[in-house]
Design a protein around this motif. Structure first.
Motif, PDB file in Angstrom:
ATOM      1  N   ASN A  67      38.361  31.690  39.851  1.00  0.00           N
ATOM      2  CA  ASN A  67      37.651  31.029  40.965  1.00  0.00           C
ATOM      3  C   ASN A  67      37.460  29.441  40.811  1.00  0.00           C
ATOM      4  OD1 ASN A  67      37.276  33.088  42.686  1.00  0.00           O
ATOM      5  ND2 ASN A  67      35.113  33.809  41.953  1.00  0.00           N
ATOM      6  N   LEU A  68      37.264  29.350  39.349  1.00  0.00           N
ATOM      7  CA  LEU A  68      37.304  27.690  39.153  1.00  0.00           C
ATOM      8  C   LEU A  68      38.646  27.206  39.284  1.00  0.00           C
ATOM      9  CD1 LEU A  68      35.590  25.541  37.807  1.00  0.00           C
ATOM     10  CD2 LEU A  68      36.333  26.278  35.402  1.00  0.00           C
ATOM     11  N   GLY A  69      39.731  27.652  38.853  1.00  0.00           N
ATOM     12  CA  GLY A  69      40.890  27.202  38.966  1.00  0.00           C
ATOM     13  C   GLY A  69      41.458  26.972  40.512  1.00  0.00           C
ATOM     14  N   ARG A  70      40.942  27.870  41.166  1.00  0.00           N
ATOM     15  CA  ARG A  70      41.582  27.858  42.721  1.00  0.00           C
ATOM     16  C   ARG A  70      40.732  26.924  43.439  1.00  0.00           C
ATOM     17  NH1 ARG A  70      39.478  33.063  46.117  1.00  0.00           N
ATOM     18  NH2 ARG A  70      37.716  32.148  45.634  1.00  0.00           N
ATOM     19  N   ASN A  71      39.467  26.590  43.054  1.00  0.00           N
ATOM     20  CA  ASN A  71      38.684  25.447  43.782  1.00  0.00           C
ATOM     21  C   ASN A  71      39.073  24.165  43.120  1.00  0.00           C
ATOM     22  OD1 ASN A  71      36.751  26.866  45.758  1.00  0.00           O
ATOM     23  ND2 ASN A  71      37.163  28.167  44.143  1.00  0.00           N
ATOM     24  N   LEU A  72      39.461  24.051  41.997  1.00  0.00           N
ATOM     25  CA  LEU A  72      39.697  22.852  41.214  1.00  0.00           C
ATOM     26  C   LEU A  72      41.265  22.463  42.087  1.00  0.00           C
ATOM     27  CD1 LEU A  72      38.796  23.254  37.469  1.00  0.00           C
ATOM     28  CD2 LEU A  72      37.814  21.533  39.155  1.00  0.00           C
ATOM     29  N   GLN A  73      41.940  23.506  42.294  1.00  0.00           N
ATOM     30  CA  GLN A  73      43.232  22.992  42.917  1.00  0.00           C
ATOM     31  C   GLN A  73      43.053  22.579  44.199  1.00  0.00           C
ATOM     32  OE1 GLN A  73      46.105  22.568  41.995  1.00  0.00           O
ATOM     33  NE2 GLN A  73      47.786  23.151  43.322  1.00  0.00           N
ATOM     34  N   GLN A  74      42.085  23.055  45.088  1.00  0.00           N
ATOM     35  CA  GLN A  74      41.791  22.763  46.460  1.00  0.00           C
ATOM     36  C   GLN A  74      41.240  21.318  46.479  1.00  0.00           C
ATOM     37  OE1 GLN A  74      39.457  25.929  47.927  1.00  0.00           O
ATOM     38  NE2 GLN A  74      40.990  27.083  48.267  1.00  0.00           N
ATOM     39  N   LEU A  75      40.631  21.013  45.473  1.00  0.00           N
ATOM     40  CA  LEU A  75      40.220  19.599  45.339  1.00  0.00           C
ATOM     41  C   LEU A  75      41.097  18.794  44.628  1.00  0.00           C
ATOM     42  CD1 LEU A  75      36.720  20.589  43.918  1.00  0.00           C
ATOM     43  CD2 LEU A  75      37.092  19.520  46.107  1.00  0.00           C
ATOM     44  N   GLY A  76      42.270  18.896  44.410  1.00  0.00           N
ATOM     45  CA  GLY A  76      43.248  18.032  43.862  1.00  0.00           C
ATOM     46  C   GLY A  76      43.104  17.805  42.427  1.00  0.00           C
ATOM     47  N   ARG A  77      42.345  18.519  41.629  1.00  0.00           N
ATOM     48  CA  ARG A  77      41.968  18.293  40.237  1.00  0.00           C
ATOM     49  C   ARG A  77      43.124  19.368  39.415  1.00  0.00           C
ATOM     50  NH1 ARG A  77      35.689  18.298  39.833  1.00  0.00           N
ATOM     51  NH2 ARG A  77      35.821  18.734  37.863  1.00  0.00           N
ATOM     52  N   THR A  78      44.227  18.819  39.645  1.00  0.00           N
ATOM     53  CA  THR A  78      45.415  20.100  39.417  1.00  0.00           C
ATOM     54  C   THR A  78      45.491  20.239  37.881  1.00  0.00           C
ATOM     55  OG1 THR A  78      46.582  19.254  41.249  1.00  0.00           O
ATOM     56  CG2 THR A  78      47.888  20.435  39.544  1.00  0.00           C
ATOM     57  N   ASP A  79      45.347  19.186  36.838  1.00  0.00           N
ATOM     58  CA  ASP A  79      45.516  19.361  35.385  1.00  0.00           C
ATOM     59  C   ASP A  79      44.168  20.301  35.088  1.00  0.00           C
ATOM     60  OD1 ASP A  79      47.665  17.947  35.657  1.00  0.00           O
ATOM     61  OD2 ASP A  79      46.611  16.082  34.768  1.00  0.00           O
ATOM     62  N   GLU A  80      43.126  20.000  35.633  1.00  0.00           N
ATOM     63  CA  GLU A  80      41.970  21.090  35.193  1.00  0.00           C
ATOM     64  C   GLU A  80      42.269  22.378  35.920  1.00  0.00           C
ATOM     65  OE1 GLU A  80      38.102  19.245  35.661  1.00  0.00           O
ATOM     66  OE2 GLU A  80      39.340  17.815  36.733  1.00  0.00           O
ATOM     67  N   ALA A  81      42.828  22.617  37.021  1.00  0.00           N
ATOM     68  CA  ALA A  81      43.078  23.819  37.500  1.00  0.00           C
ATOM     69  C   ALA A  81      44.116  24.526  36.832  1.00  0.00           C
ATOM     70  CB  ALA A  81      43.820  23.718  38.974  1.00  0.00           C
ATOM     71  N   ILE A  82      45.151  23.931  36.363  1.00  0.00           N
ATOM     72  CA  ILE A  82      46.265  24.439  35.401  1.00  0.00           C
ATOM     73  C   ILE A  82      45.443  25.123  34.245  1.00  0.00           C
ATOM     74  CG2 ILE A  82      48.204  24.001  33.935  1.00  0.00           C
ATOM     75  CD1 ILE A  82      49.034  22.056  36.116  1.00  0.00           C
ATOM     76  N   ALA A  83      44.681  24.503  33.653  1.00  0.00           N
ATOM     77  CA  ALA A  83      43.682  24.925  32.460  1.00  0.00           C
ATOM     78  C   ALA A  83      43.174  26.331  32.734  1.00  0.00           C
ATOM     79  CB  ALA A  83      43.103  23.739  31.696  1.00  0.00           C
ATOM     80  N   ALA A  84      42.370  26.169  33.754  1.00  0.00           N
ATOM     81  CA  ALA A  84      41.508  27.212  34.235  1.00  0.00           C
ATOM     82  C   ALA A  84      42.217  28.500  34.567  1.00  0.00           C
ATOM     83  CB  ALA A  84      40.562  26.830  35.325  1.00  0.00           C
ATOM     84  N   LEU A  85      43.539  28.185  35.380  1.00  0.00           N
ATOM     85  CA  LEU A  85      44.149  29.531  35.621  1.00  0.00           C
ATOM     86  C   LEU A  85      44.759  30.081  34.477  1.00  0.00           C
ATOM     87  CD1 LEU A  85      45.388  27.986  39.045  1.00  0.00           C
ATOM     88  CD2 LEU A  85      44.140  29.888  38.987  1.00  0.00           C
ATOM     89  N   ARG A  86      45.357  29.245  33.500  1.00  0.00           N
ATOM     90  CA  ARG A  86      45.822  29.882  32.401  1.00  0.00           C
ATOM     91  C   ARG A  86      45.047  30.544  31.739  1.00  0.00           C
ATOM     92  NH1 ARG A  86      50.850  28.331  31.475  1.00  0.00           N
ATOM     93  NH2 ARG A  86      51.530  26.104  31.902  1.00  0.00           N
ATOM     94  N   GLU A  87      43.936  30.433  31.642  1.00  0.00           N
ATOM     95  CA  GLU A  87      42.845  31.203  30.988  1.00  0.00           C
ATOM     96  C   GLU A  87      42.550  32.506  31.641  1.00  0.00           C
ATOM     97  OE1 GLU A  87      40.657  30.939  28.315  1.00  0.00           O
ATOM     98  OE2 GLU A  87      41.293  29.097  27.664  1.00  0.00           O
TER      99      GLU A  87
END
Length: 518
Positions: free
Chosen positions: A115-135
């Protein structure tokens, strides 16, 4: 559900099954009974909150989860679901905090990371989203949605080989995963191969796949055939995929034409703005999808004073919430709005987009469909620059038809609808530009390709930006690009982007539709 009596566990399971099967009215009394029989346990409350959110009662779901958290304040899943409810209520910052807390409380739980990664991605915070989705994938290696979203995020970051690896992993789990095929097909600089063709055709022969997957697979097969020069086969694949999507989600041409007429009438007379400079920070890029708008944004984002924010939903959200507040659909309420109303709405938009001005004074908002609201910007954000992009109508139309769009229903599923949409939106933009010629500017894709430096200088001038040579090599700019053109705009300018002519007479119906709509 440790500690719950077996009878209560069965009630929760029965309620969850009913909700899964689309029977919320059956699920609710079961979950209420479970909660009444185990008032000191949070899990029946958590499932009840999920149901309340599912049935569009987010404030009630918030209260239910807060009751559950008084019982177990450090329950990671409760904080995860609370974040989902907070996001549904429009409080994304608080939602992010809840997901972060859930990840910290139970790092091995995949859903908070997802959920964190999906919403970070929607906000354009792509690098943070990548890290969360890898987790998330680390703790749930077979979590298909996380693999797809990670692939999408890697594409947006320009890490195409890593993205391909994620999509291929998803296909090893589920060969008919339409989202994985869509992701691979959208990386237009990495062609699918003959083995992919065999697999795509095999999946289409199955009867047990979802219609949404069948549509995506059809689009991917069409793209593959086109890349191999098999244009008749490509045409047939695109026709079949779009016909299915249109049956699933029909788009109303009549409703669209009525909207355009109402928007032109409603925005004819608007009050003078309170602050004529409000919105000076914004550069809207509008027009048809597949008309070169991502390229124009890439050029602007290479400028040291401009942040490329990609496709932002906030202008539409502000208008939608005002419509809800008034209880009247847009644009019917436009003639009643005062200068103070427009000033308030403009400031609301600027507040929602503040993060895009954290490092640079200007930013782009490249949502093509914002053309629908271009008529009110001279009152709402009078200082904003509006760039309308246009491309050869045949190329635009055929490119739209070949692109699978997330948002449905969509005009892109039918050639006649595409022609009507191009004609209606361009007619509206011509009127809007006539009303605000100093702020709304037309730029053509083919002109940019033919004479890059001259057209880039004109583009910068229209946006009130000084010339910067970095804009001439925009493909070298390091930024996240969250559109289907993410791979293409990282390549030097090409003059061989036209594709429609290769289809010859197969596109005569489209040519006729475009001519008829003029």
């Amino acid at each position: 559900m440790a500690g719950l009596p077996p009878a209560v566990i069965e009630l929760v399971h029965a309620g969850a099954r009913a909700l899964r099967d689309g029977q919320p009215q059956r699920a609710e009394p079961l979950l209420l009974r479970a909660g009444a029989q185990a008032p000191s346990h949070p899990e029946p409350l958590r499932y009840l909150a999920i149901l309340q959110l599912h049935t569009r009662r987010a404030p009630m779901a918030m209260q239910t989860l807060q009751r559950a958290l008084t019982l177990t304040p450090d329950d990671a899943l409760l904080h995860c679901d609370l974040g989902t409810v907070q996001s549904a209520c429009g409080d994304i910052d608080t939602a992010l905090a809840s997901w972060h807390r859930a990840c910290k409380l139970e790092p091995a739980q995949p859903m908070p990371w997802f959920n964190l990664g999906r919403n970070l991605q929607q906000l354009g915070r792509t690098d943070e989203a990548i890290a969360a989705l890898r987790e998330a994938i680390t703790h749930a290696p077979d979590m298909l949605p996380a693999k797809i979203l990670l692939g999408d995020a890697l594409v947006h970051a320009g890490r195409f080989d890593e993205a391909v690896s994620q999509y291929r992993d998803a296909l090893r789990l589920q060969p008919a995963c339409g989202d994985a095929w869509r992701g691979l097909s959208n990386i237009k600089t990495r062609a699918l191969d003959t083995d992919d063709a065999r697999m795509l055709e095999t999946q289409l022969q199955r009867r047990d796949i979802a219609d949404s997957d069948r549509v995506a697979i059809g689009h991917a097969l069409g793209k593959l055939h086109e890349d191999q020069g098999r244009h008749a086969d490509a045409h047939a694949a695109f026709i079949a995929a779009n016909a299915l999507q249109k049956r699933l989600t029909p788009w109303s041409r009549q409703a669209f034409e009525q909207f355009v007429a109402r928007a032109l009438t409603a925005t004819e007379a608007l009050p003078a703005p309170i602050d004529a400079d409000l919105g000076r920070q914004v550069i809207f890029i509008v027009g048809q999808p597949r008309s070169g708008s991502t390229l124009f944004e890439q050029v602007l984002a290479a400028h040291p004073d401009v942040e490329g924010a990609s496709e932002l939903p906030y202008l539409g959200i502000v208008i939608q919430q005002e419509s809800i507040r008034r209880g009247v659909a847009y644009p019917q309420w436009v003639p009643q709005a005062t200068a103070a109303d427009w000033h308030r709405l403009g400031r609301d938009y600027l507040a929602r987009t503040a993060r895009w001005r954290a490092h640079k004074p200007r930013f782009t908002d490249k949502l093509p469909e914002n053309w629908k609201h271009a008529g009110i910007l001279r009152a709402m954000l009078p200082g904003a620059s509006v760039i309308e992009t246009r491309r050869d109508p045949l190329e635009t139309a055929w490119s739209c038809f070949k692109q699978q769009f997330y948002s449905q229903p969509h005009f892109g599923n039918d050639l006649g609808d595409i022609a009507a949409h191009i004609q209606g939106s361009e007619r509206a933009m011509d009127v809007f530009r006539g009303r605000a010629p100093a702020r709304i500017h037309l730029h053509r894709y083919e002109d940019l390709l033919a004479d890059p430096e001259s057209r880039i200088r004109a583009l910068l001038d229209d946006c009130g930006l000084r010339f910067d040579p970095a804009c001439l090599t925009s493909h070298e700019a390091r930024r996240n690009v969250r559109t289907a053109s993410a791979a293409q705009v990282r390549q030097p300018l090409r003059h061989d982007t036209a594709r429609a002519s290769a289809y010859g007479a197969l596109l005569d119906p489209l040519r006729a539709a475009l001519e008829q709509s003029r």
